[in-house]
Each structure stands twice: as structure tokens, then as C-alpha cells.
Motif scaffolding. Structure first.
Motif, PDB file in Angstrom:
ATOM      1  N   ASN A 178       0.571 -32.471  -6.687  1.00  0.00           N
ATOM      2  CA  ASN A 178       1.343 -32.804  -7.890  1.00  0.00           C
ATOM      3  C   ASN A 178       0.464 -32.787  -9.138  1.00  0.00           C
ATOM      4  N   ASP A 179      -0.389 -31.762  -9.229  1.00  0.00           N
ATOM      5  CA  ASP A 179      -1.301 -31.552 -10.365  1.00  0.00           C
ATOM      6  C   ASP A 179      -2.390 -32.612 -10.472  1.00  0.00           C
ATOM      7  N   GLN A 180      -2.494 -33.473  -9.467  1.00  0.00           N
ATOM      8  CA  GLN A 180      -3.544 -34.485  -9.428  1.00  0.00           C
ATOM      9  C   GLN A 180      -4.694 -33.958  -8.581  1.00  0.00           C
ATOM     10  N   ASN A 181      -5.897 -33.902  -9.147  1.00  0.00           N
ATOM     11  CA  ASN A 181      -7.048 -33.426  -8.392  1.00  0.00           C
ATOM     12  C   ASN A 181      -7.493 -34.511  -7.418  1.00  0.00           C
ATOM     13  N   ILE A 182      -7.309 -34.241  -6.108  1.00  0.00           N
ATOM     14  CA  ILE A 182      -7.633 -35.246  -5.090  1.00  0.00           C
ATOM     15  C   ILE A 182      -8.839 -34.802  -4.251  1.00  0.00           C
ATOM     16  N   THR A 183      -9.610 -33.842  -4.753  1.00  0.00           N
ATOM     17  CA  THR A 183     -10.727 -33.275  -3.997  1.00  0.00           C
ATOM     18  C   THR A 183     -11.690 -34.347  -3.514  1.00  0.00           C
ATOM     19  N   THR A 184     -11.944 -35.354  -4.333  1.00  0.00           N
ATOM     20  CA  THR A 184     -12.915 -36.388  -3.968  1.00  0.00           C
ATOM     21  C   THR A 184     -12.257 -37.614  -3.342  1.00  0.00           C
ATOM     22  N   TYR A 185     -10.940 -37.588  -3.158  1.00  0.00           N
ATOM     23  CA  TYR A 185     -10.244 -38.735  -2.576  1.00  0.00           C
ATOM     24  C   TYR A 185     -10.597 -38.882  -1.092  1.00  0.00           C
ATOM     25  N   SER A 186     -10.680 -40.111  -0.631  1.00  0.00           N
ATOM     26  CA  SER A 186     -10.899 -40.378   0.783  1.00  0.00           C
ATOM     27  C   SER A 186      -9.625 -40.078   1.574  1.00  0.00           C
ATOM     28  N   GLU A 187      -9.771 -40.019   2.888  1.00  0.00           N
ATOM     29  CA  GLU A 187      -8.616 -39.801   3.762  1.00  0.00           C
ATOM     30  C   GLU A 187      -7.574 -40.898   3.554  1.00  0.00           C
ATOM     31  N   GLU A 188      -8.051 -42.141   3.401  1.00  0.00           N
ATOM     32  CA  GLU A 188      -7.138 -43.273   3.219  1.00  0.00           C
ATOM     33  C   GLU A 188      -6.372 -43.169   1.903  1.00  0.00           C
ATOM     34  N   LYS A 189      -7.061 -42.739   0.866  1.00  0.00           N
ATOM     35  CA  LYS A 189      -6.406 -42.627  -0.435  1.00  0.00           C
ATOM     36  C   LYS A 189      -5.390 -41.483  -0.446  1.00  0.00           C
ATOM     37  N   ARG A 190      -5.668 -40.420   0.303  1.00  0.00           N
ATOM     38  CA  ARG A 190      -4.734 -39.291   0.376  1.00  0.00           C
ATOM     39  C   ARG A 190      -3.484 -39.640   1.188  1.00  0.00           C
ATOM     40  N   ALA A 191      -3.575 -40.653   2.042  1.00  0.00           N
ATOM     41  CA  ALA A 191      -2.434 -41.040   2.884  1.00  0.00           C
ATOM     42  C   ALA A 191      -1.226 -41.446   2.044  1.00  0.00           C
ATOM     43  N   LYS A 192      -1.460 -41.782   0.797  1.00  0.00           N
ATOM     44  CA  LYS A 192      -0.358 -42.103  -0.114  1.00  0.00           C
ATOM     45  C   LYS A 192       0.575 -40.907  -0.299  1.00  0.00           C
ATOM     46  N   TYR A 193       0.008 -39.699  -0.192  1.00  0.00           N
ATOM     47  CA  TYR A 193       0.768 -38.482  -0.462  1.00  0.00           C
ATOM     48  C   TYR A 193       1.204 -37.744   0.803  1.00  0.00           C
ATOM     49  N   LEU A 194       0.472 -37.944   1.901  1.00  0.00           N
ATOM     50  CA  LEU A 194       0.614 -37.090   3.073  1.00  0.00           C
ATOM     51  C   LEU A 194       1.137 -37.832   4.292  1.00  0.00           C
ATOM     52  N   SER A 195       1.866 -37.103   5.127  1.00  0.00           N
ATOM     53  CA  SER A 195       2.172 -37.535   6.486  1.00  0.00           C
ATOM     54  C   SER A 195       1.775 -36.406   7.413  1.00  0.00           C
ATOM     55  N   ARG A 196       1.319 -36.773   8.621  1.00  0.00           N
ATOM     56  CA  ARG A 196       0.830 -35.750   9.550  1.00  0.00           C
ATOM     57  C   ARG A 196       1.257 -36.075  10.974  1.00  0.00           C
ATOM     58  N   VAL A 197       1.706 -35.050  11.690  1.00  0.00           N
ATOM     59  CA  VAL A 197       2.007 -35.176  13.114  1.00  0.00           C
ATOM     60  C   VAL A 197       1.050 -34.253  13.848  1.00  0.00           C
ATOM     61  N   PHE A 198       0.344 -34.822  14.832  1.00  0.00           N
ATOM     62  CA  PHE A 198      -0.712 -34.103  15.529  1.00  0.00           C
ATOM     63  C   PHE A 198      -0.199 -33.443  16.809  1.00  0.00           C
ATOM     64  N   GLN A 199      -1.042 -32.605  17.389  1.00  0.00           N
ATOM     65  CA  GLN A 199      -0.706 -31.940  18.651  1.00  0.00           C
ATOM     66  C   GLN A 199      -0.615 -32.936  19.797  1.00  0.00           C
ATOM     67  N   ASP A 200      -1.500 -33.916  19.813  1.00  0.00           N
ATOM     68  CA  ASP A 200      -1.557 -34.903  20.889  1.00  0.00           C
ATOM     69  C   ASP A 200      -0.511 -35.991  20.653  1.00  0.00           C
ATOM     70  N   PRO A 201       0.458 -36.160  21.570  1.00  0.00           N
ATOM     71  CA  PRO A 201       1.477 -37.208  21.395  1.00  0.00           C
ATOM     72  C   PRO A 201       0.907 -38.619  21.302  1.00  0.00           C
ATOM     73  N   LYS A 202      -0.335 -38.810  21.763  1.00  0.00           N
ATOM     74  CA  LYS A 202      -0.937 -40.146  21.724  1.00  0.00           C
ATOM     75  C   LYS A 202      -1.406 -40.526  20.320  1.00  0.00           C
ATOM     76  N   MET A 203      -1.513 -39.540  19.442  1.00  0.00           N
ATOM     77  CA  MET A 203      -1.967 -39.818  18.078  1.00  0.00           C
ATOM     78  C   MET A 203      -0.770 -40.057  17.163  1.00  0.00           C
TER      79      MET A 203
END
Length: 261
Positions: free
Chosen positions: A69-94
Motif C-alpha cells: 500500500n505504498d508503504q516501504n516495509i523493507t526494513t520491517y520485522s516479520e512481526e511488524k509485517r503481520a499487520k498486513y499479511l496472512s499466510r497458509v503454509f504447506q504443513d497443516p501443523k503450521m
């Protein structure tokens, strides 16, 4: 249409320990607009997982920039990026907490990105809503609201992960081969649910898949990665003209190029 994700000159190099540097992502430029459902294909070592990990923040780019959304998040941590992202992994346990019940996992997802503080969790107030969305899955998940997630089947757990990832509308949904560990029947059911959730929520989504039929049948844009570069970027009209044989040819061309190298 507004831009949700933009990668500019995204590059990832690693030292292989033999005084050689390997290029995993090679100056990738990619723009994803709001509401696009983009499927990503590529052989082993093409850079698919590195692309996703760079977006999610689990891998740091060697060079380039990443915007949401035009916000440069290159230096953001994984935790800080979680505000914008959701992810579903290959492993059902994750993606789920195994000792917490289905309802408790959904409650966590419902408050994702919101201030929580110390207060009553009010689980019973959301029970009817959780029953409703679980019943839409079609695999009996609604009968297991009080079941610890670790006791579910792989298909049920992966469906729960998808519900959790889409419950609070993310800016970007990352599906990382989320059907790969499932049998064909369960995989088909989950893909139908995936398509339904994306369309109903008008979500912006990037989906890695190794199932070429899914790459043809789902999404409105197709990206093919090879050696860390985007070699094909096909829009909806171009994608609709593709056949399964066309997709296979992409990979045959890759094998031929590798053998020549």
C-alpha cells in the motif's frame, strides 16, 4: 486500481561456503493490484519460497525494496509485517495452536491486528458465527469447535488455517503450496473453499502451487519463476488460452536450459 504489493529490484544472494555467491532472487520487479489472485509456478530452486519469505519478512533482501500500500516495509520485522499479511503454509501443523480448540484458534484470528488488553474473551458470543463459517467448509469442522486442533485430520486443520488467515481481511494473503500435503480429494475441496473465500472477501492473493491444474483453473494471473527471475507474467486473457501442455513446456524449457548450462 490501487497497488497492494510492489517489489522493486528484489534480490537475494547467499554465500554457499565455497567462496561462491548464489543468486536466489535475481532483481525481481513485481506489482500486484488490489483484488488480484495470482498463481505462482516454478521448479525446485526457482525462488518461489524465497519470494514468499522475503515478502513475509523471514528472509532479508540483499538488495531492493518492498512496498505494501505504498508503504516501504523493507526494513520491517516479520512481526511488524503481520499487520498486513496472512499466510497458509504447506504443513497443516503450521498456522494453528495444537492444544487450543478450533473455536479458540478462530477467536485468536478474529482479533488479529487489533488491540486486545486484559478482558474476557467472550468465546460463547462468537460461537454461532464460528459454527456458520466452519459448516461452509464441508468436512464436518463445525462439529469440532471444542476439539483441540492437534486432534484434527490434516484436511480439517488446513481448512481451519485458511479460515483463520481470511477471517480478518488481510491486505495480502500468501498461500504457500497449502494443498500439497493433502490427498487429491481433500486438496480439491480446499481449493474450492480457497476460491470461495478469496472471491467473497475480494482478497488480494499470491498462491504458490505445484498442481498445474490448479494454476490453470484458479486465479486471474499466472507468474512463472525460473532461476530467481520471472520468465512469464500472464494476465487473465493470456492465462485462459493456456493448456496443461503449455505449462509442461515451460518446465521442459527450464530443464533444457539447465542441461545446456
Amino acid at each position: 486500481m490501487s497497488t497492494v504489493l510492489e517489489l522493486k529490484n528484489a534480490t537475494k544472494r547467499i554465500d554457499n561456503g565455497l567462496n561462491e555467491t548464489k543468486m536466489i532472487l535475481n532483481h525481481v520487479n513485481l506489482t500486484i493490484s488490489q483484488g488480484e489472485f495470482v498463481t505462482v509456478l516454478g521448479g525446485n530452486g526457482a525462488g518461489k519460497s524465497t519470494l514468499f519469505n522475503s515478502i513475509a519478512g523471514t528472509v532479508t533482501l540483499s538488495e531492493g525494496d518492498l512496498f505494501i500500500n505504498d508503504q516501504n516495509i523493507t526494513t520491517y520485522s516479520e512481526e511488524k509485517r503481520a499487520k498486513y499479511l496472512s499466510r497458509v503454509f504447506q504443513d497443516p501443523k503450521m498456522g494453528t495452536a495444537p492444544r487450543m480448540t478450533v473455536a479458540e484458534n478462530l477467536l485468536l484470528a478474529l482479533y488479529r491486528g487489533k488491540r486486545r488488553g486484559l478482558r474476557l474473551r467472550k468465546l460463547n458470543e462468537e460461537r454461532a458465527f464460528f459454527t456458520k463459517i466452519c459448516s461452509e467448509v464441508g468436512n464436518g469442522l463445525e462439529n469440532h469447535l471444542d476439539t483441540p486442533t492437534g486432534n484434527l485430520s490434516g484436511g480439517q486443520r488446513q481448512a481451519l488455517s485458511l479460515l483463520m488467515a481470511t477471517l480478518s481481511k488481510p491486505e495480502l494473503l500468501l498461500l504457500d503450496e497449502h494443498t500439497a500435503a493433502l490427498d487429491p480429494k481433500t486438496s480439491k475441496q480446499l481449493m474450492q473453499l480457497t476460491d470461495q473465500r478469496i472471491k467473497e472477501g475480494q482478497l488480494t492473493c499470491l498462491m504458490i502451487t505445484h498442481r498445474m491444474e490448479d494454476a490453470l483453473n484458479y486465479g486471474d494471473r499466472l507468474i512463472v519463476l525460473q532461476k530467481g527471475q520471472i520468465i512469464k507474467d500472464l494476465n487473465k486473457a493470456e492465462k485462459e488460452k493456456l493448456t496443461l501442455q503449455d505449462l509442461l513446456l515451460f518446465f521442459e524449457e527450464e530443464v533444457e536450459e539447465i542441461s545446456i548450462d
